[in-house]
Scaffold this active site. Structure first.
Site, mmCIF file in Angstrom:
data_model
loop_
_atom_site.group_PDB
_atom_site.id
_atom_site.type_symbol
_atom_site.label_atom_id
_atom_site.label_comp_id
_atom_site.label_asym_id
_atom_site.label_seq_id
_atom_site.Cartn_x
_atom_site.Cartn_y
_atom_site.Cartn_z
ATOM 1 N N ARG A 1 43.519 -26.554 -13.789
ATOM 2 C CA ARG A 1 43.578 -27.977 -14.106
ATOM 3 C C ARG A 1 43.623 -28.195 -15.610
ATOM 4 N NH1 ARG A 1 42.420 -30.831 -9.532
ATOM 5 N NH2 ARG A 1 41.287 -29.725 -7.872
ATOM 6 N N LYS B 1 46.803 -17.171 2.877
ATOM 7 C CA LYS B 1 47.471 -18.465 2.758
ATOM 8 C C LYS B 1 48.663 -18.309 1.808
ATOM 9 C CE LYS B 1 44.940 -22.155 2.314
ATOM 10 N NZ LYS B 1 43.919 -23.090 1.771
ATOM 11 N N ARG C 1 37.896 -25.165 11.238
ATOM 12 C CA ARG C 1 38.046 -24.763 9.836
ATOM 13 C C ARG C 1 36.975 -25.436 8.986
ATOM 14 N NH1 ARG C 1 41.648 -27.656 5.891
ATOM 15 N NH2 ARG C 1 41.914 -26.345 4.033
ATOM 16 N N THR D 1 49.347 -28.195 7.179
ATOM 17 C CA THR D 1 49.545 -29.243 6.178
ATOM 18 C C THR D 1 50.419 -30.394 6.671
ATOM 19 O OG1 THR D 1 49.477 -27.500 4.485
ATOM 20 C CG2 THR D 1 49.933 -29.734 3.745
#
Length: 472
Positions: A76, A218, A35, A276
Protein backbone atom coordinates in the site's frame (compact mmCIF):
# COMPACT_ATOMS: atom_id res chain seq x y z
CA UNK A 1 -27.13 -35.58 4.92
CA UNK A 2 -26.48 -36.18 1.26
CA UNK A 3 -25.88 -33.39 -1.27
CA UNK A 4 -27.69 -33.97 -4.55
CA UNK A 5 -24.89 -32.38 -6.59
CA UNK A 6 -21.20 -32.93 -7.26
CA UNK A 7 -19.64 -29.45 -7.16
CA UNK A 8 -19.10 -28.07 -3.67
CA UNK A 9 -19.88 -24.68 -2.10
CA UNK A 10 -17.38 -22.64 -0.07
CA UNK A 11 -18.86 -19.76 1.93
CA UNK A 12 -17.05 -17.03 3.85
CA UNK A 13 -18.11 -16.27 7.41
CA UNK A 14 -18.22 -12.69 8.66
CA UNK A 15 -20.38 -10.13 10.49
CA UNK A 16 -23.53 -11.29 8.66
CA UNK A 17 -22.92 -14.96 9.46
CA UNK A 18 -21.32 -15.35 12.87
CA UNK A 19 -24.09 -16.72 15.06
CA UNK A 20 -24.89 -20.41 15.41
CA UNK A 21 -28.33 -20.31 13.82
CA UNK A 22 -27.04 -18.57 10.68
CA UNK A 23 -24.02 -20.88 10.31
CA UNK A 24 -26.28 -23.91 10.66
CA UNK A 25 -28.73 -22.44 8.15
CA UNK A 26 -25.82 -21.90 5.73
CA UNK A 27 -24.79 -25.54 6.09
CA UNK A 28 -28.34 -26.76 5.58
CA UNK A 29 -28.66 -24.51 2.52
CA UNK A 30 -25.63 -26.18 0.97
CA UNK A 31 -22.27 -25.05 2.37
CA UNK A 32 -19.63 -27.80 2.33
CA UNK A 33 -16.60 -25.74 3.43
CA UNK A 34 -16.54 -22.58 5.54
CA UNK A 35 -13.88 -19.96 4.81
CA UNK A 36 -12.36 -17.91 7.63
CA UNK A 37 -10.90 -14.78 6.02
CA UNK A 38 -7.98 -13.62 8.16
CA UNK A 39 -7.81 -10.31 6.30
CA UNK A 40 -10.66 -9.33 8.61
CA UNK A 41 -11.67 -10.12 12.18
CA UNK A 42 -9.75 -10.97 15.33
CA UNK A 43 -8.40 -14.32 16.41
CA UNK A 44 -11.19 -14.51 18.96
CA UNK A 45 -13.80 -13.93 16.24
CA UNK A 46 -12.40 -16.81 14.20
CA UNK A 47 -12.09 -19.06 17.24
CA UNK A 48 -15.77 -18.62 18.06
CA UNK A 49 -16.81 -19.30 14.48
CA UNK A 50 -14.74 -22.46 14.27
CA UNK A 51 -16.13 -23.72 17.58
CA UNK A 52 -19.66 -23.19 16.26
CA UNK A 53 -18.82 -25.07 13.05
CA UNK A 54 -17.47 -28.04 15.01
CA UNK A 55 -20.51 -27.99 17.27
CA UNK A 56 -22.83 -28.07 14.24
CA UNK A 57 -20.70 -30.79 12.65
CA UNK A 58 -21.20 -32.99 15.70
CA UNK A 59 -24.94 -32.32 15.65
CA UNK A 60 -25.48 -33.13 11.95
CA UNK A 61 -22.88 -35.92 11.94
CA UNK A 62 -21.39 -34.82 8.62
CA UNK A 63 -17.77 -33.71 8.12
CA UNK A 64 -17.51 -29.95 7.43
CA UNK A 65 -14.36 -28.43 5.98
CA UNK A 66 -12.79 -25.21 7.28
CA UNK A 67 -10.48 -23.10 5.12
CA UNK A 68 -8.17 -20.49 6.66
CA UNK A 69 -7.47 -17.77 4.10
CA UNK A 70 -4.26 -15.89 4.87
CA UNK A 71 -4.10 -12.18 4.06
CA UNK A 72 -0.72 -12.30 2.34
CA UNK A 73 1.56 -9.33 1.62
CA UNK A 74 -0.60 -6.23 1.18
CA UNK A 75 1.34 -3.50 -0.61
CA UNK A 76 0.00 0.00 0.00
CA UNK A 77 0.98 3.63 -0.46
CA UNK A 78 1.26 5.85 2.63
CA UNK A 79 -0.75 8.96 3.58
CA UNK A 80 -1.44 12.37 2.00
CA UNK A 81 -1.07 15.75 3.70
CA UNK A 82 -4.46 17.15 2.69
CA UNK A 83 -6.70 14.26 1.77
CA UNK A 84 -7.15 12.61 -1.65
CA UNK A 85 -5.28 13.99 -4.67
CA UNK A 86 -6.27 13.96 -8.31
CA UNK A 87 -3.68 12.53 -10.68
CA UNK A 88 -4.05 13.77 -14.25
CA UNK A 89 -3.14 11.71 -17.26
CA UNK A 90 0.36 12.56 -18.47
CA UNK A 91 1.42 14.13 -15.15
CA UNK A 92 4.63 13.18 -13.37
CA UNK A 93 4.22 11.39 -10.04
CA UNK A 94 6.93 10.19 -7.68
CA UNK A 95 7.14 7.27 -5.26
CA UNK A 96 9.74 6.98 -2.50
CA UNK A 97 10.49 5.49 0.91
CA UNK A 98 9.98 8.73 2.88
CA UNK A 99 6.97 7.67 4.95
CA UNK A 100 7.60 10.49 7.43
CA UNK A 101 6.61 13.10 4.84
CA UNK A 102 2.91 13.09 3.86
CA UNK A 103 2.13 12.82 0.19
CA UNK A 104 1.08 15.52 -2.27
CA UNK A 105 -0.15 15.64 -5.84
CA UNK A 106 3.52 15.27 -6.87
CA UNK A 107 4.61 12.26 -4.76
CA UNK A 108 3.72 9.79 -2.04
CA UNK A 109 5.60 7.28 0.07
CA UNK A 110 5.57 3.63 -0.91
CA UNK A 111 7.06 1.97 2.19
CA UNK A 112 8.06 -1.26 0.45
CA UNK A 113 11.75 -1.37 -0.53
CA UNK A 114 11.16 -4.77 -2.13
CA UNK A 115 9.07 -3.07 -4.81
CA UNK A 116 11.83 -0.60 -5.70
CA UNK A 117 14.29 -3.49 -5.83
CA UNK A 118 12.22 -5.10 -8.59
CA UNK A 119 11.33 -2.02 -10.64
CA UNK A 120 12.90 -1.06 -13.93
CA UNK A 121 12.03 1.57 -16.56
CA UNK A 122 8.82 0.64 -18.33
CA UNK A 123 7.34 -1.27 -15.37
CA UNK A 124 3.61 -0.74 -14.81
CA UNK A 125 2.26 0.11 -11.34
CA UNK A 126 -1.46 -0.21 -10.58
CA UNK A 127 -3.02 1.70 -7.68
CA UNK A 128 -6.44 1.37 -6.04
CA UNK A 129 -7.44 -1.97 -7.65
CA UNK A 130 -6.15 -0.87 -11.03
CA UNK A 131 -8.15 2.35 -11.22
CA UNK A 132 -4.91 4.34 -11.57
CA UNK A 133 -1.99 3.23 -13.74
CA UNK A 134 1.55 4.57 -13.56
CA UNK A 135 4.50 3.80 -15.85
CA UNK A 136 8.03 3.92 -14.42
CA UNK A 137 10.38 6.32 -16.24
CA UNK A 138 13.36 6.24 -13.91
CA UNK A 139 13.97 4.38 -10.67
CA UNK A 140 16.47 3.43 -8.00
CA UNK A 141 16.70 1.59 -4.70
CA UNK A 142 14.53 4.15 -2.90
CA UNK A 143 12.56 6.03 -5.57
CA UNK A 144 10.61 5.80 -8.79
CA UNK A 145 9.69 8.57 -11.19
CA UNK A 146 6.52 7.70 -13.08
CA UNK A 147 4.08 9.08 -15.64
CA UNK A 148 0.34 8.80 -15.01
CA UNK A 149 -1.20 6.73 -17.82
CA UNK A 150 -4.67 6.46 -16.29
CA UNK A 151 -5.53 9.16 -13.78
CA UNK A 152 -8.16 9.66 -11.12
CA UNK A 153 -8.72 10.44 -7.48
CA UNK A 154 -6.20 8.72 -5.20
CA UNK A 155 -6.67 8.51 -1.44
CA UNK A 156 -4.23 7.26 1.16
CA UNK A 157 -3.30 3.67 1.95
CA UNK A 158 -4.61 2.33 -1.34
CA UNK A 159 -3.24 -0.95 -2.61
CA UNK A 160 -0.42 -1.28 -5.14
CA UNK A 161 -0.11 -4.04 -7.73
CA UNK A 162 3.00 -4.68 -9.83
CA UNK A 163 1.86 -7.14 -12.53
CA UNK A 164 5.00 -7.03 -14.70
CA UNK A 165 7.54 -8.47 -12.26
CA UNK A 166 8.11 -11.18 -9.67
CA UNK A 167 8.54 -9.34 -6.39
CA UNK A 168 11.31 -10.54 -4.05
CA UNK A 169 8.88 -11.03 -1.16
CA UNK A 170 7.74 -14.06 0.77
CA UNK A 171 4.11 -15.03 0.24
CA UNK A 172 3.84 -15.04 4.04
CA UNK A 173 4.11 -11.99 6.28
CA UNK A 174 4.76 -11.98 10.02
CA UNK A 175 1.00 -11.60 10.50
CA UNK A 176 0.38 -14.61 8.27
CA UNK A 177 2.74 -16.73 10.34
CA UNK A 178 0.92 -15.77 13.53
CA UNK A 179 -2.44 -16.45 11.91
CA UNK A 180 -1.25 -19.78 10.53
CA UNK A 181 0.05 -20.94 13.92
CA UNK A 182 -3.26 -19.94 15.48
CA UNK A 183 -5.30 -21.73 12.81
CA UNK A 184 -3.26 -24.92 13.05
CA UNK A 185 -3.73 -24.88 16.81
CA UNK A 186 -7.50 -24.63 16.27
CA UNK A 187 -7.47 -27.51 13.78
CA UNK A 188 -8.33 -25.94 10.43
CA UNK A 189 -8.40 -28.27 7.41
CA UNK A 190 -7.20 -26.11 4.51
CA UNK A 191 -4.80 -23.14 4.33
CA UNK A 192 -5.21 -20.72 1.42
CA UNK A 193 -2.00 -18.87 0.55
CA UNK A 194 -2.53 -15.46 -1.04
CA UNK A 195 -0.48 -13.90 -3.87
CA UNK A 196 1.44 -17.04 -4.78
CA UNK A 197 4.14 -16.26 -7.34
CA UNK A 198 6.19 -19.48 -7.53
CA UNK A 199 6.21 -23.10 -6.25
CA UNK A 200 8.72 -22.12 -3.55
CA UNK A 201 5.95 -20.11 -1.86
CA UNK A 202 3.96 -23.32 -1.41
CA UNK A 203 6.96 -25.24 -0.16
CA UNK A 204 7.64 -22.51 2.43
CA UNK A 205 4.18 -23.04 3.90
CA UNK A 206 4.45 -26.82 3.60
CA UNK A 207 7.53 -26.75 5.83
CA UNK A 208 5.41 -25.15 8.56
CA UNK A 209 2.14 -27.01 8.04
CA UNK A 210 3.45 -30.53 7.44
CA UNK A 211 0.51 -32.95 7.42
CA UNK A 212 -1.66 -30.85 9.73
CA UNK A 213 -3.58 -29.18 6.88
CA UNK A 214 -3.76 -29.12 3.09
CA UNK A 215 -2.65 -26.09 1.07
CA UNK A 216 -4.64 -24.06 -1.46
CA UNK A 217 -2.63 -21.84 -3.83
CA UNK A 218 -4.54 -18.65 -4.65
CA UNK A 219 -3.69 -17.61 -8.19
CA UNK A 220 -3.79 -13.81 -8.28
CA UNK A 221 -0.51 -12.89 -9.99
CA UNK A 222 0.53 -13.11 -13.65
CA UNK A 223 3.84 -14.59 -12.47
CA UNK A 224 1.92 -17.56 -11.07
CA UNK A 225 0.24 -18.21 -14.42
CA UNK A 226 3.65 -18.48 -16.06
CA UNK A 227 4.47 -21.30 -13.61
CA UNK A 228 0.98 -22.78 -13.48
CA UNK A 229 1.78 -26.48 -13.82
CA UNK A 230 4.60 -26.31 -11.25
CA UNK A 231 2.39 -24.50 -8.75
CA UNK A 232 -0.46 -26.97 -9.29
CA UNK A 233 1.95 -29.86 -8.67
CA UNK A 234 3.25 -28.25 -5.46
CA UNK A 235 -0.24 -27.52 -4.08
CA UNK A 236 -3.05 -29.65 -2.71
CA UNK A 237 -5.68 -27.42 -4.35
CA UNK A 238 -5.92 -24.15 -6.29
CA UNK A 239 -8.19 -21.13 -6.10
CA UNK A 240 -8.92 -18.99 -9.15
CA UNK A 241 -8.92 -15.67 -7.25
CA UNK A 242 -10.41 -13.53 -9.98
CA UNK A 243 -10.40 -10.28 -7.99
CA UNK A 244 -6.70 -9.49 -7.91
CA UNK A 245 -6.12 -11.50 -11.08
CA UNK A 246 -8.52 -9.13 -12.81
CA UNK A 247 -6.62 -6.13 -11.43
CA UNK A 248 -3.21 -7.25 -12.62
CA UNK A 249 -4.42 -8.51 -15.99
CA UNK A 250 -6.94 -7.07 -18.47
CA UNK A 251 -10.45 -8.22 -17.60
CA UNK A 252 -10.90 -9.85 -21.00
CA UNK A 253 -8.06 -12.29 -20.23
CA UNK A 254 -9.56 -13.61 -16.99
CA UNK A 255 -12.23 -15.97 -18.47
CA UNK A 256 -9.68 -17.79 -20.62
CA UNK A 257 -7.27 -18.01 -17.68
CA UNK A 258 -10.03 -19.39 -15.48
CA UNK A 259 -10.63 -22.20 -17.97
CA UNK A 260 -6.89 -22.83 -18.33
CA UNK A 261 -6.43 -23.12 -14.56
CA UNK A 262 -9.43 -25.41 -14.16
CA UNK A 263 -8.14 -27.65 -16.97
CA UNK A 264 -4.66 -27.82 -15.41
CA UNK A 265 -6.10 -28.80 -12.03
CA UNK A 266 -8.44 -31.39 -13.51
CA UNK A 267 -5.56 -32.91 -15.44
CA UNK A 268 -3.46 -33.14 -12.27
CA UNK A 269 -6.37 -34.36 -10.15
CA UNK A 270 -6.15 -31.39 -7.79
CA UNK A 271 -9.30 -29.65 -6.46
CA UNK A 272 -9.95 -26.21 -7.95
CA UNK A 273 -12.14 -23.43 -6.52
CA UNK A 274 -13.55 -20.60 -8.66
CA UNK A 275 -13.96 -17.47 -6.53
CA UNK A 276 -14.78 -13.74 -6.43
CA UNK A 277 -17.98 -11.86 -7.29
CA UNK A 278 -19.88 -14.98 -8.29
CA UNK A 279 -23.19 -13.65 -6.90
CA UNK A 280 -21.99 -10.16 -6.03
CA UNK A 281 -25.38 -8.47 -6.48
CA UNK A 282 -26.76 -10.67 -3.68
CA UNK A 283 -24.78 -8.63 -1.19
CA UNK A 284 -27.73 -6.24 -1.37
CA UNK A 285 -30.41 -8.04 -3.42
CA UNK A 286 -32.32 -11.29 -2.74
CA UNK A 287 -31.80 -12.59 -6.29
CA UNK A 288 -28.74 -12.68 -8.56
CA UNK A 289 -28.39 -11.17 -11.99
CA UNK A 290 -28.77 -13.52 -14.95
CA UNK A 291 -25.11 -12.90 -15.80
CA UNK A 292 -24.06 -14.06 -12.31
CA UNK A 293 -26.13 -17.24 -12.63
CA UNK A 294 -24.40 -17.90 -15.94
CA UNK A 295 -21.01 -17.25 -14.34
CA UNK A 296 -21.61 -19.91 -11.68
CA UNK A 297 -22.94 -22.33 -14.29
CA UNK A 298 -19.88 -21.81 -16.50
CA UNK A 299 -17.58 -22.89 -13.66
CA UNK A 300 -19.72 -25.99 -13.15
CA UNK A 301 -19.75 -26.88 -16.87
CA UNK A 302 -15.94 -26.58 -16.82
CA UNK A 303 -15.80 -29.15 -14.01
CA UNK A 304 -14.63 -26.97 -11.11
CA UNK A 305 -14.62 -28.74 -7.76
CA UNK A 306 -16.08 -25.80 -5.88
CA UNK A 307 -17.45 -22.29 -6.24
CA UNK A 308 -17.03 -19.70 -3.51
CA UNK A 309 -19.04 -16.91 -1.91
CA UNK A 310 -17.17 -14.01 -0.29
CA UNK A 311 -19.00 -10.82 0.70
CA UNK A 312 -22.30 -12.46 -0.30
CA UNK A 313 -22.20 -14.69 2.79
CA UNK A 314 -19.79 -12.72 5.02
CA UNK A 315 -21.34 -9.25 5.05
CA UNK A 316 -24.30 -9.32 2.68
CA UNK A 317 -27.95 -8.88 3.51
CA UNK A 318 -28.94 -12.30 2.13
CA UNK A 319 -26.25 -14.86 3.13
CA UNK A 320 -28.48 -17.95 3.36
CA UNK A 321 -30.37 -17.02 0.19
CA UNK A 322 -27.03 -16.63 -1.65
CA UNK A 323 -26.00 -20.17 -0.69
CA UNK A 324 -29.42 -21.56 -1.57
CA UNK A 325 -29.27 -19.81 -4.94
CA UNK A 326 -25.81 -21.19 -5.67
CA UNK A 327 -26.99 -24.67 -4.70
CA UNK A 328 -29.94 -24.38 -7.10
CA UNK A 329 -27.74 -23.15 -9.96
CA UNK A 330 -25.30 -26.03 -9.48
CA UNK A 331 -28.09 -28.59 -9.28
CA UNK A 332 -29.84 -27.33 -12.37
CA UNK A 333 -26.58 -27.14 -14.33
CA UNK A 334 -25.54 -30.68 -13.41
CA UNK A 335 -29.01 -31.92 -14.41
CA UNK A 336 -28.53 -30.56 -17.93
CA UNK A 337 -27.75 -33.44 -20.36
CA UNK A 338 -25.09 -31.23 -21.92
CA UNK A 339 -23.26 -31.13 -18.57
CA UNK A 340 -22.08 -34.73 -18.82
CA UNK A 341 -21.10 -34.14 -22.44
CA UNK A 342 -19.08 -31.05 -21.47
CA UNK A 343 -17.34 -32.92 -18.66
CA UNK A 344 -16.48 -35.80 -20.99
CA UNK A 345 -15.14 -33.53 -23.72
CA UNK A 346 -12.90 -31.67 -21.27
CA UNK A 347 -11.59 -34.87 -19.65
CA UNK A 348 -7.91 -35.65 -20.11
CA UNK A 349 -6.16 -39.01 -20.02
CA UNK A 350 -4.64 -39.97 -16.65
CA UNK A 351 -0.96 -40.53 -16.06
CA UNK A 352 0.39 -43.98 -16.88
CA UNK A 353 0.63 -45.13 -13.26
CA UNK A 354 -1.26 -47.50 -10.97
CA UNK A 355 -3.53 -44.88 -9.41
CA UNK A 356 -4.36 -43.33 -12.78
CA UNK A 357 -5.17 -46.72 -14.25
CA UNK A 358 -7.41 -47.62 -11.29
CA UNK A 359 -9.33 -44.36 -11.58
CA UNK A 360 -9.71 -44.75 -15.34
CA UNK A 361 -10.91 -48.34 -15.00
CA UNK A 362 -13.26 -47.43 -12.15
CA UNK A 363 -15.10 -44.83 -14.25
CA UNK A 364 -15.62 -47.22 -17.17
CA UNK A 365 -16.52 -50.25 -15.04
CA UNK A 366 -19.02 -48.25 -13.00
CA UNK A 367 -20.68 -46.95 -16.18
CA UNK A 368 -20.73 -50.40 -17.83
CA UNK A 369 -22.33 -52.10 -14.81
CA UNK A 370 -24.61 -49.17 -13.87
CA UNK A 371 -23.09 -49.29 -10.40
CA UNK A 372 -24.94 -47.72 -7.48
CA UNK A 373 -21.77 -46.04 -6.25
CA UNK A 374 -18.01 -46.00 -6.34
CA UNK A 375 -16.23 -46.26 -3.01
CA UNK A 376 -12.71 -45.12 -2.20
CA UNK A 377 -11.29 -46.46 1.04
CA UNK A 378 -8.55 -43.96 1.86
CA UNK A 379 -6.35 -42.98 4.78
CA UNK A 380 -4.80 -39.98 3.01
CA UNK A 381 -7.61 -38.94 0.64
CA UNK A 382 -5.56 -40.01 -2.38
CA UNK A 383 -7.87 -42.78 -3.63
CA UNK A 384 -10.88 -40.46 -3.43
CA UNK A 385 -8.98 -37.75 -5.34
CA UNK A 386 -8.12 -40.24 -8.08
CA UNK A 387 -11.80 -41.14 -8.39
CA UNK A 388 -12.90 -37.51 -8.41
CA UNK A 389 -10.38 -36.70 -11.13
CA UNK A 390 -12.30 -38.97 -13.50
CA UNK A 391 -15.60 -37.10 -12.88
CA UNK A 392 -17.71 -40.31 -12.99
CA UNK A 393 -21.48 -40.20 -13.41
CA UNK A 394 -21.69 -42.60 -10.45
CA UNK A 395 -21.68 -41.16 -6.88
CA UNK A 396 -18.36 -41.31 -4.99
CA UNK A 397 -18.13 -42.30 -1.32
CA UNK A 398 -14.86 -41.49 0.38
CA UNK A 399 -14.55 -43.87 3.34
CA UNK A 400 -11.78 -42.93 5.73
CA UNK A 401 -10.80 -43.64 9.34
CA UNK A 402 -9.44 -40.06 9.62
CA UNK A 403 -11.77 -37.23 10.61
CA UNK A 404 -9.22 -34.72 9.26
CA UNK A 405 -9.23 -36.38 5.83
CA UNK A 406 -13.03 -36.57 5.80
CA UNK A 407 -13.16 -32.82 6.39
CA UNK A 408 -10.66 -32.14 3.61
CA UNK A 409 -12.67 -34.27 1.20
CA UNK A 410 -15.63 -31.94 1.76
CA UNK A 411 -13.96 -29.70 -0.85
CA UNK A 412 -13.54 -32.39 -3.51
CA UNK A 413 -15.92 -32.79 -6.48
CA UNK A 414 -18.52 -35.49 -6.00
CA UNK A 415 -17.06 -37.00 -2.82
CA UNK A 416 -19.46 -37.89 0.00
CA UNK A 417 -17.06 -38.46 2.90
CA UNK A 418 -17.87 -41.07 5.52
CA UNK A 419 -15.92 -41.87 8.69
CA UNK A 420 -15.21 -45.56 9.24
CA UNK A 421 -12.93 -47.78 11.29
CA UNK A 422 -9.47 -48.97 10.21
CA UNK A 423 -9.58 -51.82 7.70
CA UNK A 424 -7.04 -54.62 7.61
CA UNK A 425 -8.01 -56.83 4.64
CA UNK A 426 -9.67 -56.66 1.22
CA UNK A 427 -12.64 -58.78 2.24
CA UNK A 428 -13.52 -56.38 5.01
CA UNK A 429 -13.33 -53.36 2.72
CA UNK A 430 -15.89 -54.91 0.35
CA UNK A 431 -18.31 -55.74 3.15
CA UNK A 432 -18.00 -52.31 4.75
CA UNK A 433 -18.30 -50.51 1.41
CA UNK A 434 -21.57 -52.25 0.57
CA UNK A 435 -22.97 -51.66 4.03
CA UNK A 436 -22.01 -47.98 3.90
CA UNK A 437 -23.47 -47.41 0.42
CA UNK A 438 -26.77 -48.84 1.64
CA UNK A 439 -26.76 -46.97 4.96
CA UNK A 440 -26.00 -43.63 3.29
CA UNK A 441 -28.85 -44.04 0.83
CA UNK A 442 -26.83 -44.54 -2.35
CA UNK A 443 -27.83 -48.11 -3.17
CA UNK A 444 -29.96 -51.12 -2.31
CA UNK A 445 -29.79 -54.93 -2.33
CA UNK A 446 -28.52 -56.46 -5.55
CA UNK A 447 -26.80 -53.34 -6.87
CA UNK A 448 -23.13 -53.22 -7.76
CA UNK A 449 -20.46 -51.22 -5.93
CA UNK A 450 -17.04 -50.43 -7.44
CA UNK A 451 -14.31 -50.12 -4.80
CA UNK A 452 -10.79 -48.67 -4.96
CA UNK A 453 -8.17 -48.73 -2.24
CA UNK A 454 -4.46 -48.98 -1.67
CA UNK A 455 -2.60 -52.02 -0.42
CA UNK A 456 -1.09 -52.39 2.05
CA UNK A 457 -3.95 -50.67 3.87
CA UNK A 458 -2.91 -47.56 5.77
CA UNK A 459 -0.08 -46.67 3.38
CA UNK A 460 -0.90 -43.26 1.82
CA UNK A 461 -0.74 -42.72 -1.95
CA UNK A 462 -0.87 -46.39 -2.94
CA UNK A 463 -4.13 -46.67 -4.92
CA UNK A 464 -3.62 -50.07 -6.58
CA UNK A 465 -6.75 -52.12 -5.89
CA UNK A 466 -10.06 -52.28 -7.80
CA UNK A 467 -12.82 -54.59 -6.55
CA UNK A 468 -16.44 -55.25 -7.48
CA UNK A 469 -19.04 -56.15 -4.88
CA UNK A 470 -22.80 -56.61 -4.69
CA UNK A 471 -24.94 -55.17 -1.94
CA UNK A 472 -26.54 -57.98 0.07
Amino acid sequence: MRRLRNAKIVATLGPASSDRSTIKALFEAGVDVFRLNFSHGSHEDHRKRLQLIRDIEAEVQRPIGVLLDLQGPKLRIATFAAGPVRLDEGAAFGLDLDAATPGTVKRVALPHPEIFAALKPGTCLLLDDGRIRLRVQRCGADFAETIVEIGGLLSERKGVNVPDVVLPVSAMTAKDRRDLDFGLELGIDWVALSFVQRPEDIREVRAIVGERAAIVAKLEKPAAIALLDDIVDASDAVMVARGDLGVELPAEQVPALQKRIVRACRKAGKPVIVATQMLESMVTAPVPTRAEASDVATAIYDGADAVMLSAESASGAWPVEAVRTMDLIIGRTEADPYYREAIAVSHSAPRAEFSGAIGYAMRHVAALLSAAATVAYTTSGYSALRMARERPATPILGMTPSRDIARRLALVWGVHAVLCHEIVDAGEVSELACRTVRAEGFGSSGQTVVISAGMPFGAPGTTNLLRLAQIA
